[in-house]
Design a protein around this motif. Structure first.
Motif, PDB file in Angstrom:
ATOM      1  N   ASN A 112      52.887   6.890  58.030  1.00 35.73           N
ATOM      2  CA  ASN A 112      52.466   7.669  59.193  1.00 35.73           C
ATOM      3  C   ASN A 112      51.172   8.453  59.026  1.00 35.73           C
ATOM      4  O   ASN A 112      50.528   8.776  60.026  1.00 35.73           O
ATOM      5  N   LEU A 113      50.784   8.771  57.774  1.00 34.82           N
ATOM      6  CA  LEU A 113      49.601   9.618  57.599  1.00 34.82           C
ATOM      7  C   LEU A 113      48.353   8.983  58.181  1.00 34.82           C
ATOM      8  O   LEU A 113      47.625   9.609  58.968  1.00 34.82           O
ATOM      9  N   SER A 114      48.078   7.731  57.829  1.00 32.01           N
ATOM     10  CA  SER A 114      46.859   7.073  58.296  1.00 32.01           C
ATOM     11  C   SER A 114      46.833   6.970  59.817  1.00 32.01           C
ATOM     12  O   SER A 114      45.821   7.276  60.461  1.00 32.01           O
ATOM     13  N   GLY A 115      47.948   6.525  60.387  1.00 31.58           N
ATOM     14  CA  GLY A 115      48.010   6.382  61.834  1.00 31.58           C
ATOM     15  C   GLY A 115      47.843   7.713  62.549  1.00 31.58           C
ATOM     16  O   GLY A 115      47.167   7.801  63.581  1.00 31.58           O
ATOM     17  N   LEU A 116      48.439   8.756  61.984  1.00 30.77           N
ATOM     18  CA  LEU A 116      48.346  10.079  62.603  1.00 30.77           C
ATOM     19  C   LEU A 116      46.907  10.584  62.598  1.00 30.77           C
ATOM     20  O   LEU A 116      46.426  11.159  63.582  1.00 30.77           O
ATOM     21  N   ILE A 117      46.203  10.367  61.487  1.00 30.00           N
ATOM     22  CA  ILE A 117      44.813  10.820  61.399  1.00 30.00           C
ATOM     23  C   ILE A 117      43.929  10.034  62.362  1.00 30.00           C
ATOM     24  O   ILE A 117      43.033  10.590  63.005  1.00 30.00           O
ATOM     25  N   LEU A 118      44.179   8.722  62.493  1.00 34.01           N
ATOM     26  CA  LEU A 118      43.391   7.925  63.437  1.00 34.01           C
ATOM     27  C   LEU A 118      43.609   8.407  64.870  1.00 34.01           C
ATOM     28  O   LEU A 118      42.655   8.562  65.637  1.00 34.01           O
ATOM     29  N   VAL A 119      44.865   8.662  65.221  1.00 31.10           N
ATOM     30  CA  VAL A 119      45.158   9.194  66.557  1.00 31.10           C
ATOM     31  C   VAL A 119      44.477  10.548  66.735  1.00 31.10           C
ATOM     32  O   VAL A 119      43.948  10.866  67.814  1.00 31.10           O
ATOM     33  N   GLY A 120      44.456  11.345  65.652  1.00 33.53           N
ATOM     34  CA  GLY A 120      43.793  12.643  65.723  1.00 33.53           C
ATOM     35  C   GLY A 120      42.292  12.528  65.972  1.00 33.53           C
ATOM     36  O   GLY A 120      41.719  13.308  66.744  1.00 33.53           O
ATOM     37  N   ILE A 121      41.651  11.540  65.328  1.00 31.74           N
ATOM     38  CA  ILE A 121      40.212  11.320  65.539  1.00 31.74           C
ATOM     39  C   ILE A 121      39.938  10.936  66.993  1.00 31.74           C
ATOM     40  O   ILE A 121      38.998  11.438  67.623  1.00 31.74           O
ATOM     41  N   ILE A 122      40.778  10.053  67.531  1.00 29.34           N
ATOM     42  CA  ILE A 122      40.612   9.624  68.926  1.00 29.34           C
ATOM     43  C   ILE A 122      40.800  10.814  69.863  1.00 29.34           C
ATOM     44  O   ILE A 122      40.000  11.035  70.791  1.00 29.34           O
ATOM     45  N   ALA A 123      41.863  11.600  69.622  1.00 28.33           N
ATOM     46  CA  ALA A 123      42.144  12.759  70.483  1.00 28.33           C
ATOM     47  C   ALA A 123      41.016  13.782  70.399  1.00 28.33           C
ATOM     48  O   ALA A 123      40.569  14.309  71.431  1.00 28.33           O
ATOM     49  N   PHE A 124      40.525  14.047  69.190  1.00 24.65           N
ATOM     50  CA  PHE A 124      39.426  15.002  69.024  1.00 24.65           C
ATOM     51  C   PHE A 124      38.188  14.549  69.790  1.00 24.65           C
ATOM     52  O   PHE A 124      37.530  15.355  70.465  1.00 24.65           O
ATOM     53  N   THR A 125      37.866  13.267  69.685  1.00 19.80           N
ATOM     54  CA  THR A 125      36.674  12.733  70.363  1.00 19.80           C
ATOM     55  C   THR A 125      36.775  12.930  71.858  1.00 19.80           C
ATOM     56  O   THR A 125      35.819  13.381  72.509  1.00 19.80           O
ATOM     57  N   LEU A 126      37.924  12.599  72.426  1.00 18.08           N
ATOM     58  CA  LEU A 126      38.090  12.703  73.884  1.00 18.08           C
ATOM     59  C   LEU A 126      38.106  14.164  74.346  1.00 18.08           C
ATOM     60  O   LEU A 126      37.469  14.513  75.353  1.00 18.08           O
ATOM     61  N   ILE A 127      38.814  15.024  73.611  1.00 18.71           N
ATOM     62  CA  ILE A 127      38.881  16.444  73.989  1.00 18.71           C
ATOM     63  C   ILE A 127      37.516  17.103  73.846  1.00 18.71           C
ATOM     64  O   ILE A 127      37.073  17.866  74.723  1.00 18.71           O
TER      65      ILE A 127
END
Length: 479
Positions: A300-315
């Protein structure tokens, strides 16, 4: 120039070996080299039914569909006799990789089209990071370190943020994200390159650090080992980290000496110590988890960080929407523009990847790779090297050429010798210790039309060799 000559040597030597094998009766047909598919049975001979021993003749005519298999093994048929039109076709073994024409097809369908999709999505995100100003802020923060490693890059240059995201994605085993970020970094570095067809110092340093493959979470390897029935799928995690870290340090030192980089810089030493500390901290945390906890964490760590990068970019883009308005665009339109650029990049690199993979296909199917692999295995065996190490060498030998090919050897080694054997574990470490050198060279330098890679290829192959030696010592130490 070196890459071009190496490519020609592989191509021409493979073709010569194929033709010689055909006319010396070592090979019955070369059709499998052109049209064969990985896993297909290989035609080794054809005889009239009357030429076969009586017991075989009776078995073939009595068998369903006139097909008789000796020593039947569904995963790897030994010898198969097929009777049609008065002749018996004899097949033995299975093909190790796709032939030339199927490789052309699979390169487009299985590699380039998915890569174009990844490029489109992540290049769309990169466009948002650029216009929103996030990439500029990241470059400003990291400039003090990057200008020491890449002295030719101006302070706060956009390539710094792209390389950072590429390295981060590699650390976390996010290959689908690492490639788009890396290609964007190469494009940005190419803008600073005074000789457009010749690799710059910065591009070589970036390529060698990228190809050294430092990985903190070897998600795919853990998945393969779990599927193969390993008692503790994550037990190779620490050896993988140690091996890839030493490979990365070796790449930095080799290229740094060549480019006369100041290794005594306080910022460089500080970052290196911070990185080592982060790795040790991560290992200490993972080590105190139980088996289920380790699997949960690594999955889950890698996937969570990738989702975090996407969310940060959009926000971040939403919060700085004014910048998009000032640029006469919107967040979504900017994403579409970036995605379109990603598609164009994918189209540009297709011929480079195709040329390299077709050459590798011929090399493997010609039998040359098998001869080299068996020869090295024989030499190491006579030198007293542990048989478990010798049996894992095919993964190490094929890794620089083809990730998919070496993965096939990895899965085969775990199936044959066991996931928890020295061979199975060492093969896993080989697989995650570095990138596929020739594929990476073709993709990254091809994306910016670099023809003269200078000393990049030689350095990357040297780092591959260092990773192999390190992996052997580390695996012998741990297991």
């Amino acid at each position: 120039m070196v890459l071009s000559r190496f490519w020609l040597v592989i191509f021409i030597s493979s073709i010569i070996f194929i033709v010689v094998s055909l006319f010396t009766a070592n090979t019955y047909t070369i059709d499998f080299v052109l049209n064969g598919v990985k896993g297909d049975k290989v035609l080794v001979s054809e005889k009239y039914l009357e030429q076969l021993p009586v017991y075989l003749k009776d078995s073939i005519t009595a068998a369903p569909e006139n097909t008789f298999v000796v020593n039947r093994d569904l995963s790897n048929p030994d010898t198969t006799y097929v009777y049609t039109n008065k002749t018996v076709k004899i097949y033995s073994g299975v093909q190790k990789s796709d032939g030339l024409l199927p490789t052309c097809k699979s390169t487009l369908v299985d590699i380039i089209l998915p890569l174009i999709a990844y490029l489109a999505f992540f290049c769309g995100l990169m466009e948002l990071l650029i216009i929103s100003g996030a990439s500029g802020k990241l470059a400003t923060v990291l400039s003090p370190v990057f200008v020491k490693v890449f002295p030719s890059i101006p302070k706060n240059h956009p390539s710094i943020s792209y390389m950072t995201l590429n390295f981060a994605a590699n650390f976390l085993g996010l290959d689908s994200a690492a490639t788009p970020f890396g290609l964007k970094a190469m494009e940005s570095l190419q803008e600073l390159n005074p000789e457009k067809d010749r690799a710059s110092d910065a591009q070589i340093m970036f390529m060698c650090l990228h190809a050294s493959g430092l990985t903190l979470i070897a998600t795919s390897i853990i998945g393969y080992r779990a599927a193969a029935g390993a008692a503790n799928p994550a037990d190779v995690m620490l050896p993988c980290i140690i091996t890839s870290f030493i490979g990365t340090i070796a790449a930095f030192l080799i290229v740094g000496i060549k480019q006369k980089i100041n290794f005594k810089s306080a910022s460089l030493v500080g970052v290196l110590m911070a990185l080592i500390g982060a790795i040790i901290g991560l290992l200490m945390y993972v080590n105190q988890l139980d088996l289920i906890g380790k699997n949960y964490f690594t999955n889950n760590l890698s996937g969570l960080i990738l989702v975090g990068i996407i969310a940060f970019t959009l926000i971040f883009s939403f919060k700085h929407e004014k910048k998009f308005t000032e640029a006469s665009t919107t967040v979504f339109e900017s994403f579409v523009v970036g995605a379109n650029n990603g598609v164009k990049t994918g189209v540009v690199i297709f011929p480079y990847v195709l040329g390299m993979l077709v050459a590798i296909s011929l090399f493997r199917n010609s039998g040359l790779f098998e001869i080299i692999s068996n020869g090295l295995g024989y030499v190491f065996s006579n030198l007293g090297v542990n048989k478990g190490i010798v049996d894992a060498l095919p993964v190490a030998l094929l890794r620089p050429f083809s990730s998919a090919g070496s993965r096939g050897f990895l899965l085969d080694s775990m199936s044959t010798f066991g996931a928890d054997s020295l061979t199975g574990r060492l093969s896993s470490i080989f697989q995650c210790s570095a990138e596929s050198t020739f594929y990476v060279i073709a993709v990254y330098f091809g994306s910016v039309n670099i023809k003269n890679t200078r000393y990049a290829l030689g350095t990357m192959l040297l780092v591959d060799a260092i990773c192999v030696v390190t992996a052997i010592f580390v695996a012998s130490w741990f297991f």
